[in-house]
Write a protein that holds these residues in place. Structure first.
Motif, short mmCIF file in Angstrom:
data_model
loop_
_atom_site.label_atom_id
_atom_site.label_comp_id
_atom_site.label_asym_id
_atom_site.label_seq_id
_atom_site.Cartn_x
_atom_site.Cartn_y
_atom_site.Cartn_z
N LEU A 1 -50.01 19.89 -4.74
CA LEU A 1 -50.43 20.60 -5.93
C LEU A 1 -51.18 21.03 -6.00
O LEU A 1 -51.94 21.19 -5.13
CB LEU A 1 -50.51 19.27 -6.93
N THR A 2 -51.60 22.12 -6.72
CA THR A 2 -52.66 22.61 -6.86
C THR A 2 -52.64 23.01 -8.44
O THR A 2 -51.65 22.07 -9.16
CB THR A 2 -52.43 23.88 -6.14
N PHE A 3 -53.26 24.19 -8.95
CA PHE A 3 -53.41 23.99 -10.35
C PHE A 3 -53.32 25.45 -11.09
O PHE A 3 -53.87 26.39 -9.79
CB PHE A 3 -54.26 23.77 -11.67
N ASP A 4 -52.64 26.31 -12.56
CA ASP A 4 -52.55 27.18 -12.29
C ASP A 4 -52.88 26.96 -13.54
O ASP A 4 -52.98 26.60 -14.32
CB ASP A 4 -50.18 27.66 -12.28
N HIS A 5 -53.81 28.50 -13.87
CA HIS A 5 -53.50 29.16 -15.29
C HIS A 5 -52.72 29.62 -15.72
O HIS A 5 -52.08 30.78 -15.59
CB HIS A 5 -54.77 30.44 -15.43
N VAL A 6 -51.79 29.28 -17.08
CA VAL A 6 -51.18 29.48 -18.13
C VAL A 6 -51.23 31.05 -18.34
O VAL A 6 -50.38 31.44 -18.05
CB VAL A 6 -50.65 28.38 -18.78
N ILE A 7 -52.68 31.10 -18.91
CA ILE A 7 -52.17 32.39 -19.18
C ILE A 7 -53.23 32.97 -18.17
O ILE A 7 -54.38 32.06 -17.90
CB ILE A 7 -53.55 33.07 -20.02
N PRO A 8 -52.87 33.50 -16.87
CA PRO A 8 -53.63 34.27 -15.80
C PRO A 8 -55.32 34.47 -15.99
O PRO A 8 -55.80 35.25 -17.42
CB PRO A 8 -53.22 35.18 -14.98
N ARG A 9 -56.40 34.44 -15.15
CA ARG A 9 -57.35 34.60 -15.40
C ARG A 9 -57.43 36.13 -15.70
O ARG A 9 -58.15 36.78 -16.96
CB ARG A 9 -58.85 33.75 -14.70
N SER A 10 -56.85 37.03 -15.16
CA SER A 10 -57.05 38.77 -14.67
C SER A 10 -56.23 39.10 -15.65
O SER A 10 -56.81 40.04 -16.58
CB SER A 10 -55.84 38.87 -13.89
N LYS A 11 -55.61 38.25 -17.39
CA LYS A 11 -55.32 38.99 -18.08
C LYS A 11 -56.40 37.89 -19.54
O LYS A 11 -55.84 38.20 -20.65
CB LYS A 11 -54.13 38.74 -18.64
N GLY A 12 -57.40 37.64 -19.45
CA GLY A 12 -58.36 36.53 -20.14
C GLY A 12 -58.52 35.18 -20.19
O GLY A 12 -59.05 34.49 -20.69
N GLY A 13 -57.65 34.43 -19.28
CA GLY A 13 -57.30 33.07 -19.60
C GLY A 13 -58.45 32.92 -19.23
O GLY A 13 -59.76 32.95 -18.27
N ARG A 14 -58.72 31.55 -19.79
CA ARG A 14 -60.44 30.90 -19.06
C ARG A 14 -59.55 29.36 -18.62
O ARG A 14 -58.71 29.02 -18.39
CB ARG A 14 -61.05 30.46 -20.49
N THR A 15 -60.45 28.78 -17.51
CA THR A 15 -60.34 27.49 -17.28
C THR A 15 -60.99 26.83 -18.17
O THR A 15 -61.79 25.82 -17.37
CB THR A 15 -61.68 27.71 -15.56
N THR A 16 -60.01 26.33 -18.85
CA THR A 16 -60.33 24.82 -20.03
C THR A 16 -59.21 23.86 -19.78
O THR A 16 -57.91 24.13 -18.85
CB THR A 16 -60.01 25.45 -20.76
N TRP A 17 -58.75 22.86 -20.18
CA TRP A 17 -57.98 22.11 -20.44
C TRP A 17 -56.92 22.74 -21.17
O TRP A 17 -55.84 22.44 -21.08
CB TRP A 17 -58.57 20.56 -21.40
N GLU A 18 -56.52 23.69 -21.19
CA GLU A 18 -55.89 24.09 -22.04
C GLU A 18 -55.37 25.51 -21.91
O GLU A 18 -54.44 26.02 -22.90
CB GLU A 18 -56.20 24.94 -24.28
N ASN A 19 -55.96 25.76 -20.77
CA ASN A 19 -54.87 25.98 -19.94
C ASN A 19 -54.08 26.68 -18.36
O ASN A 19 -53.85 27.41 -18.09
CB ASN A 19 -56.01 28.05 -20.20
N VAL A 20 -55.18 25.10 -18.08
CA VAL A 20 -54.67 24.64 -17.38
C VAL A 20 -53.41 23.91 -16.47
O VAL A 20 -53.85 22.76 -17.65
CB VAL A 20 -56.40 24.71 -16.06
N VAL A 21 -52.89 24.10 -16.15
CA VAL A 21 -51.60 22.67 -15.50
C VAL A 21 -51.21 22.55 -14.04
O VAL A 21 -51.95 23.42 -13.26
CB VAL A 21 -50.37 23.42 -16.31
N ALA A 22 -50.75 21.34 -13.71
CA ALA A 22 -50.60 21.34 -12.70
C ALA A 22 -49.38 22.32 -11.83
O ALA A 22 -48.44 22.41 -12.66
CB ALA A 22 -50.02 19.73 -12.37
N ALA A 23 -49.73 22.76 -10.85
CA ALA A 23 -48.49 23.20 -10.23
C ALA A 23 -48.57 23.02 -8.85
O ALA A 23 -49.83 22.88 -8.38
CB ALA A 23 -48.72 24.77 -10.90
#
Length: 185
Positions: A103-125
């Motif tokens: 396991l690692t974590f993933d930004h649902v909306i990638p940081r390169s596309k404006g996604g932030r490292t927040t509870w609402e954008n990060v999931v276990a992957a």
């Protein structure tokens, strides 16, 4: 026949003053030394004891198996945003394929596309899903998390932690770990 039990195998479950564990995962445990020290400093009440006795030239007592704090510690209102807490919220499984490995974590909306490292954008992957998704939007690759990411409450994480009990649970702990679970009729 006497069975020798090492004090190291006798941790104490630590309860808040309201008799709820300070933490469910990781379970709030103290070493036997820390429990004895807290008893001697009059910071805790002994709720339950092991059969194991420790002795010194001037002192003898049974090792505490459950202690409760004398002063209530107010739980955090919002859990810390940590890798461990993200994994706990997501039940230690990849939100794309369900794997529990690597396991690692993933930004649902990638940081390169404006996604932030927040509870609402990060999931276990898992690493393979994370690599496959890369920096693409979920709609581009048709990879959507099973559960939308959200900021959990302390209660949410406590409930999730109950699903992952430690390898060892002393019988004296059970009433305190599960007493606030809703009973089935």
């Amino acid at each position: 026949m006497t069975i020798h039990v090492s004090p190291e195998s006798c941790p104490a479950l630590v309860l808040n003053a309201d008799f709820r564990p300070l933490s469910y995962y990781p379970l709030s445990l103290w070493s036997w030394q820390d429990a004895i020290k807290a008893v001697c400093l009059d910071r805790v009440n002994i709720v339950s004891e092991y059969d194991r006795v420790i002795k010194s030239p001037s002192f003898e007592m049974r090792l505490p198996s459950v202690v409760s704090l004398k002063d209530y510690i107010r739980p955090a209102r919002h859990p810390a945003f940590t890798r461990f807490n993200v994994f706990l919220r997501d039940h230690f499984q990849c939100q794309y394929c369900g794997s529990r490995d690597d396991l690692t974590f993933d930004h649902v909306i990638p940081r390169s596309k404006g996604g932030r490292t927040t509870w609402e954008n990060v999931v276990a992957a898992c690493a393979p899903c994370n690599l496959r998704k890369a920096n693409r939007m979920p709609s581009e690759i048709k990879m959507f998390p099973h559960q939308a990411p959200y900021q959990p409450s302390v209660h949410d994480l406590h409930n999730a932690g109950r699903a992952f009990p430690p390898n060892y649970l002393h019988r004296s702990w059970l009433d305190f770990l599960y007493w606030d679970i809703e009973l089935e009729p």
